[in-house]
Design an enzyme around this catalytic site. Sequence first.
Site, PDB file in Angstrom:
ATOM      1  N   CYS A   1      26.544  36.441  42.691  1.00  0.00           N
ATOM      2  CA  CYS A   1      27.414  37.245  41.676  1.00  0.00           C
ATOM      3  C   CYS A   1      28.512  36.274  41.778  1.00  0.00           C
ATOM      4  CB  CYS A   1      27.561  38.664  42.167  1.00  0.00           C
ATOM      5  SG  CYS A   1      28.695  38.619  43.667  1.00  0.00           S
TER       6      CYS A   1
ATOM      7  N   CYS B   1      39.617  44.648  37.393  1.00  0.00           N
ATOM      8  CA  CYS B   1      39.616  43.628  36.347  1.00  0.00           C
ATOM      9  C   CYS B   1      39.346  42.306  36.335  1.00  0.00           C
ATOM     10  CB  CYS B   1      41.229  43.548  35.766  1.00  0.00           C
ATOM     11  SG  CYS B   1      41.934  45.189  35.560  1.00  0.00           S
TER      12      CYS B   1
ATOM     13  N   ASP C   1      46.467  46.112  42.397  1.00  0.00           N
ATOM     14  CA  ASP C   1      45.130  46.117  41.750  1.00  0.00           C
ATOM     15  C   ASP C   1      44.077  46.659  42.838  1.00  0.00           C
ATOM     16  OD1 ASP C   1      45.463  43.982  43.656  1.00  0.00           O
ATOM     17  OD2 ASP C   1      44.421  42.696  42.154  1.00  0.00           O
TER      18      ASP C   1
HETATM   19  N1  ATP Z   1      48.958  44.889  49.659  1.00  0.00           N
HETATM   20  C1  ATP Z   1      49.668  43.968  48.735  1.00  0.00           C
HETATM   21  N2  ATP Z   1      50.466  43.288  49.238  1.00  0.00           N
HETATM   22  C2  ATP Z   1      51.123  42.139  48.226  1.00  0.00           C
HETATM   23  N3  ATP Z   1      50.682  42.193  47.208  1.00  0.00           N
HETATM   24  C3  ATP Z   1      49.727  42.834  46.569  1.00  0.00           C
HETATM   25  C4  ATP Z   1      49.134  43.833  47.478  1.00  0.00           C
HETATM   26  N4  ATP Z   1      48.146  44.406  46.681  1.00  0.00           N
HETATM   27  C5  ATP Z   1      48.312  43.737  45.686  1.00  0.00           C
HETATM   28  N5  ATP Z   1      48.891  42.878  45.482  1.00  0.00           N
HETATM   29  C6  ATP Z   1      49.452  41.938  44.451  1.00  0.00           C
HETATM   30  O1  ATP Z   1      49.253  42.755  43.277  1.00  0.00           O
HETATM   31  C7  ATP Z   1      49.088  41.965  42.192  1.00  0.00           C
HETATM   32  C8  ATP Z   1      48.125  42.813  41.167  1.00  0.00           C
HETATM   33  O2  ATP Z   1      47.865  41.857  39.757  1.00  0.00           O
HETATM   34  P1  ATP Z   1      46.868  41.974  39.018  1.00  0.00           P
HETATM   35  O3  ATP Z   1      46.346  43.280  39.039  1.00  0.00           O
HETATM   36  O4  ATP Z   1      46.999  41.529  37.665  1.00  0.00           O
HETATM   37  O5  ATP Z   1      45.703  41.311  39.728  1.00  0.00           O
HETATM   38  P2  ATP Z   1      45.547  39.580  40.318  1.00  0.00           P
HETATM   39  O6  ATP Z   1      45.095  40.011  41.890  1.00  0.00           O
HETATM   40  O7  ATP Z   1      46.895  38.824  40.013  1.00  0.00           O
HETATM   41  O8  ATP Z   1      44.558  39.066  39.506  1.00  0.00           O
HETATM   42  P3  ATP Z   1      42.785  39.017  39.548  1.00  0.00           P
HETATM   43  O9  ATP Z   1      42.458  40.212  40.529  1.00  0.00           O
HETATM   44  O10 ATP Z   1      42.407  39.118  37.948  1.00  0.00           O
HETATM   45  O11 ATP Z   1      42.603  37.805  40.039  1.00  0.00           O
HETATM   46  C9  ATP Z   1      48.487  40.611  42.565  1.00  0.00           C
HETATM   47  O12 ATP Z   1      49.545  39.697  42.401  1.00  0.00           O
HETATM   48  C10 ATP Z   1      48.405  40.872  44.074  1.00  0.00           C
HETATM   49  O13 ATP Z   1      48.455  39.721  44.885  1.00  0.00           O
END
Ligand code: ATP
Length: 393
Positions: free
Chosen positions: A352, A191, A133
């Site tokens: 914010c 998001c 994300d």
């Molecule tokens: N570099 C990374 N290493 C490990 N996990 C990652 C990395 N970048 C993103 N993620 C994981 O990818 C997932 C993306 O999920 P999503 O887009 O639904 O957002 P989220 O972080 O779970 O939710 P929100 O942003 O709404 O709090 C997350 O669980 C996040 O921890």
Amino acid sequence: MPPGPDLTAQERTRYARHLLLPDLGVDGQRRLRAARVLVVGAGGLGSPALLYLAAAGVGTIGVVDDDVVDVTNLQRQVVHGVADVGRPKTGSAADAVHAISPSTEVVQHTARLDASTALSVVADYDLVLDGADNFPTRYLVGDACARLGVPHVWGSVFRFDGQASVWWAGEGPCYACVFPRQPPPDAVPSCAVGGVLGAVCASIGAVMATEAVKLVTGAGEPLVGRLLVHDALRQTWDAVPVAADPGCRVCGSGADATRPLGWATTPAVTEGAPGAGGDDPASVRPAVGVEDLRVLLEDGALDGSRGLLLDVREAGEREIVTIPGAVWLTMGDLRAGAPVPVPDGGRVYVHCKTGARSAEAVDLLRARGVDAVNVEGGVLAWVRDVDPHLPTY
Ligand SMILES: Nc1ncnc2c1ncn2[C@@H]1O[C@H](COP(=O)(O)OP(=O)(O)OP(=O)(O)O)[C@@H](O)[C@H]1O
């Protein structure tokens, strides 16, 4: 990808509907069982992708995530349930995969994927599904896949919109060919700020799983050289042609494999990018914590006659939770030069969600000569430290 040993009688029954597919058949099913697929992020996109990869009989699935399940994830992250809140997402995802496909081996990478680990993690897999994300991770995964020649199945969602493609250096464009520059931090809303429809994650995650199955089995034409753009409100799907850039800094003549992963696309190396030089406003930006803010509010110091509390979030965020007494102007309003009703000689405290956008707002206001102060940690810190009964997001 070579097929593994022949299917057992049980497997022939279990995957019967796949075996009937002329483009998949027994050979394709054996390839799926032999495949090693890495899913980055067990979140909104990773969840549906993981479920369909498991159901499809992929033999080895790696799951990368360093986060734990939060109650706000459950609206779309369908591998996790209420009982998983607080658990590492990798463990919860592994249980969901095993519930569908006990024979699938799940490798849990419960750590942040970064420049020091990405190459060695990705090198263990045939292809990567990128459900991250954030931009640094997308560029990192894109860079690692390009260096290793591994297909990078990518998806992205925001509100009612989604995009997907298969980036594959050597076969078509890589991610950086089409999106050469990483946007500066917070330049693109996430998001977590703008929201997302859970079912849109399912649509794009299912496209990603379909592309993975196609790549493993050789069925059809992979989504290489095309960017799929989905608008769920109009219920349209468009495929936009995209091409490799011969001078690409990641996979073309501009590439430098001696550089750290992701380096070529970070804002710091982008000519003229914000943050590339000059004074750091953060070092001179005044700030208060939420406890100090609580005292100011209780003392009536922010009633508009001497000072003001300004909320720069979007309308939907205010629907979830507000700090009582805050006046509202969005970042868009501020950037467009909207006046702030600051009393003569008064001070504006800006908040914010977490303190990042309000920091930019403080810089904008101070450039106008307004005595503005950032509220550190934003409304999330307020809920956590001052009023834990309020909703959060
Ligand atoms: N570099 C990374 N290493 C490990 N996990 C990652 C990395 N970048 C993103 N993620 C994981 O990818 C997932 C993306 O999920 P999503 O887009 O639904 O957002 P989220 O972080 O779970 O939710 P929100 O942003 O709404 O709090 C997350 O669980 C996040 O921890």
